[in-house]
Design a protein around this motif. Structure first.
Motif, short mmCIF file in Angstrom:
data_model
loop_
_atom_site.label_atom_id
_atom_site.label_comp_id
_atom_site.label_asym_id
_atom_site.label_seq_id
_atom_site.Cartn_x
_atom_site.Cartn_y
_atom_site.Cartn_z
N ASP A 1 -3.73 -1.19 -5.11
CA ASP A 1 -3.43 -2.46 -5.95
C ASP A 1 -2.60 -3.40 -4.90
O ASP A 1 -2.81 -4.57 -5.21
CB ASP A 1 -2.56 -1.99 -7.18
N ARG A 2 -1.76 -2.85 -4.18
CA ARG A 2 -1.04 -3.54 -3.15
C ARG A 2 -1.84 -4.07 -1.97
O ARG A 2 -1.16 -4.79 -0.97
CB ARG A 2 -0.01 -2.93 -2.71
N ARG B 1 2.80 -4.78 -13.18
CA ARG B 1 2.40 -5.08 -11.87
C ARG B 1 3.62 -5.05 -11.09
O ARG B 1 3.44 -5.99 -10.27
CB ARG B 1 1.13 -6.47 -11.91
N ILE C 1 4.04 0.07 -13.01
CA ILE C 1 2.55 -0.16 -12.70
C ILE C 1 2.18 -1.41 -13.92
O ILE C 1 1.32 -2.26 -13.34
CB ILE C 1 1.85 1.14 -12.44
N ARG C 2 2.22 -0.87 -15.06
CA ARG C 2 1.77 -1.75 -16.14
C ARG C 2 2.31 -2.95 -15.98
O ARG C 2 1.43 -4.09 -16.41
CB ARG C 2 2.02 -0.98 -17.40
N ALA D 1 7.14 0.39 -7.97
CA ALA D 1 6.43 1.49 -8.70
C ALA D 1 6.46 2.46 -7.37
O ALA D 1 6.62 3.78 -7.67
CB ALA D 1 5.01 1.08 -9.00
N GLN E 1 -1.03 8.37 -8.71
CA GLN E 1 -0.77 7.03 -9.07
C GLN E 1 -0.42 6.43 -7.88
O GLN E 1 -0.22 5.05 -7.76
CB GLN E 1 0.46 7.24 -10.09
N ALA F 1 7.84 4.74 -13.34
CA ALA F 1 6.69 4.25 -12.44
C ALA F 1 5.31 3.72 -13.12
O ALA F 1 5.10 2.66 -12.70
CB ALA F 1 6.27 5.21 -11.40
N LEU F 2 5.26 4.21 -14.12
CA LEU F 2 3.98 3.91 -14.85
C LEU F 2 4.31 2.48 -15.76
O LEU F 2 3.22 1.70 -15.54
CB LEU F 2 3.67 5.04 -16.09
N PHE G 1 4.54 -3.44 -8.31
CA PHE G 1 4.01 -2.48 -7.29
C PHE G 1 5.11 -2.05 -6.41
O PHE G 1 5.02 -0.79 -6.15
CB PHE G 1 2.73 -2.77 -6.65
N ARG H 1 -3.02 4.89 -6.02
CA ARG H 1 -3.83 3.74 -6.83
C ARG H 1 -2.89 2.55 -6.64
O ARG H 1 -3.33 1.47 -6.40
CB ARG H 1 -3.92 4.00 -8.36
N VAL H 2 -1.62 2.80 -6.61
CA VAL H 2 -0.73 1.51 -6.45
C VAL H 2 -0.96 1.08 -4.95
O VAL H 2 -0.91 -0.34 -4.82
CB VAL H 2 0.69 2.09 -6.71
#
Length: 196
Positions: free
Chosen positions: A155-156, A123, A120-121, A128, A148, A116-117, A125, A151-152
């Protein structure tokens, strides 16, 4: 001294050297063990671990690649290789190694988290989210995957889902939930509502 006794004597020496913080000398013993048993899983894994602790990522990766070549069914070895590859900035190799670990052991929560990390890096998502959902299913009381995941969702551009995660965290990790509220500007009081 026969090979079996020689091997065990070297292993004992390596363990004693590690107890006293003499990693370089222990590496020499692991190398000698590998001369006696060239594909020994314990010596290969121990050598990789010590090299990683010493910060020699390239050599640790090489040792782990040798380990997975000799023991392709070992999920932990694939996970360790994936972790080291990612730590060394080699995402192209890390993702397949994480995925191989998960093929072998689908309930390896730390591999889902590591994957998942990485996603995420990159992108990625949506992927992730799926990996984090698997991680949180396997480790429901660990705040790391939940953090996390929230946070995702932010970001989405999905604040309602992030708020659901924050609410969930408030039940068992209120400090992490409060941190997420501060960082994201979301409030668990109402879905998708900004606090400032």
């Amino acid at each position: 001294m026969n090979t079996v006794l020689g091997y065990w004597y070297l292993k004992l020496q390596a363990l004693i050297l590690l107890v006293f913080g003499r990693e370089a000398a222990a590496l020499g013993k692991f190398d000698q063990m590998l001369l006696l048993k060239p594909n020994d899983r314990y010596a290969l894994a121990s050598r990789a671990h010590v090299l990683a602790q010493q910060g020699d990522k390239t050599a640790a990766i090489g040792a782990l690649q040798r380990l997975v070549a000799g023991y392709p069914g070992q999920a932990a070895a694939w996970f360790n290789l994936a972790f080291m590859l990612e730590d060394n900035g080699e995402q192209d190799g890390a993702e397949p190694a994480f995925r191989r670990a998960l093929e072998l052991e689908p309930k390896m929560d730390r591999a889902w988290y590591g994957l998942a990390l990485l996603l995420i890096r990159e992108r990625r998502f949506d992927e992730a989210v799926q990996a984090l959902k698997k991680n949180t299913e396997l480790q429901p009381m660990s705040p790391f995957g939940w953090y996390q995941l929230a946070r995702v969702h932010v970001d989405r551009q999905d604040p309602d889902e992030a708020v659901k995660v924050i609410r969930h965290l408030k039940r068992f990790e209120p400090k992490v939930a409060a941190q997420l509220e501060r960082e994201t500007g979301l409030s668990a009081a109402q879905p998708g509502t900004l606090t400032n």
